[in-house]
Design a protein around this motif. Structure first.
Motif, PDB file in Angstrom:
ATOM      1  N   ARG A   1       0.910  -0.934  -0.355  1.00  0.00           N
ATOM      2  CA  ARG A   1      -0.091   0.196  -0.108  1.00  0.00           C
ATOM      3  C   ARG A   1       0.878   1.440   0.012  1.00  0.00           C
TER       4      ARG A   1
ATOM      5  N   LEU B   1      -7.943   5.348  -5.037  1.00  0.00           N
ATOM      6  CA  LEU B   1      -7.464   3.922  -4.375  1.00  0.00           C
ATOM      7  C   LEU B   1      -6.476   4.544  -3.867  1.00  0.00           C
TER       8      LEU B   1
ATOM      9  N   SER C   1      -6.105   3.814   1.048  1.00  0.00           N
ATOM     10  CA  SER C   1      -4.767   2.247   1.292  1.00  0.00           C
ATOM     11  C   SER C   1      -4.784   3.084   2.656  1.00  0.00           C
TER      12      SER C   1
ATOM     13  N   TRP D   1     -13.801  -2.653  -0.967  1.00  0.00           N
ATOM     14  CA  TRP D   1     -12.290  -2.839  -0.864  1.00  0.00           C
ATOM     15  C   TRP D   1     -11.688  -3.613  -2.014  1.00  0.00           C
TER      16      TRP D   1
ATOM     17  N   GLN E   1      -9.999  -1.776  -5.187  1.00  0.00           N
ATOM     18  CA  GLN E   1      -8.688  -1.975  -5.470  1.00  0.00           C
ATOM     19  C   GLN E   1      -8.703  -1.786  -7.215  1.00  0.00           C
TER      20      GLN E   1
END
Length: 201
Positions: free
Chosen positions: A75, A124, A128, A140, A144
């Motif tokens: 991330r 995005l 994160s 989620w 993503q």
């Protein structure tokens, strides 16, 4: 001491931010921003590609400590990619000098694909974090996955802005190869033949 330093998120963030020092310094010095457009965009693409490569690399090298170490920081890589993309976009807008110039440039295929990629990157990057993972739950991962169309838009932006396939393909072909491997591996693991083989064993 060294292990703690390497595992510190602050050390990793400092490493990710290191290339931006010269880019920001170049902008603050009052020089021409155009030479900074390519490196900011390139680092955005590189960090995005590295983040996307980690899952298939983990499948390919399940015992690799380096891959696992990077997976835990994936991330961070994604947010860093957005940071460089934001810097790239900011320098581009300032370099053009006006909103009308930006809108006029927007009709070019290589430009609007870049904007598409950047717009996708915004949610995005904003999600994160652990709080978003808990809040969005299964949604989620669905959100993503939009990184894939963002990657395609980034590739098209790179190719058509520079009218040169070579550098873009050097960066994206390894990612494409690993993604093909990931799909093949996932498909073969869930195929009826594999299921029957597992049941028989």
């Amino acid at each position: 001491m060294l292990k703690s330093l390497l595992n510190s998120p602050y050390s990793f963030w400092a490493l990710l931010a290191l290339p931006s020092i010269a880019m920001i310094n170049g902008a603050l010095s009052g020089g021409d921003l155009e030479p900074l457009l390519h490196p900011t965009g390139e680092f955005a693409a590189r960090f995005m590609i590295i983040a996307m490569m980690l899952t298939p690399l983990r499948m390919l090298f399940p015992k690799s400590g380096l891959v696992l170490w990077l997976m835990r920081r994936r991330r961070y890589l994604g947010v860093a990619a957005f940071g460089y993309a934001a810097l790239h976009t900011l320098y581009y807008v300032i370099d053009l000098g006006s909103l009308s110039a930006v809108m006029t440039d927007m009709v070019k295929f290589g430009i609007w694909t870049g904007w598409v990629a950047f717009i996708i990157f915004v949610p995005l990057a904003l999600t994160s974090n652990d709080a978003s993972v808990r809040l969005l739950r299964r949604s989620w991962k669905t959100l993503q996955r939009f990184v894939y169309p963002a990657a395609v838009a980034t590739l098209l932006h790179w190719i058509f802005v520079h009218s040169n396939f070579g550098p873009a393909l050097v960066h994206f072909v390894p990612l494409a190869g690993l993604e093909i491997y990931r799909i093949w591996k996932t498909t073969s693991a869930t195929s009826p033949a594999s299921a029957e083989g597992n049941a028989a064993s």
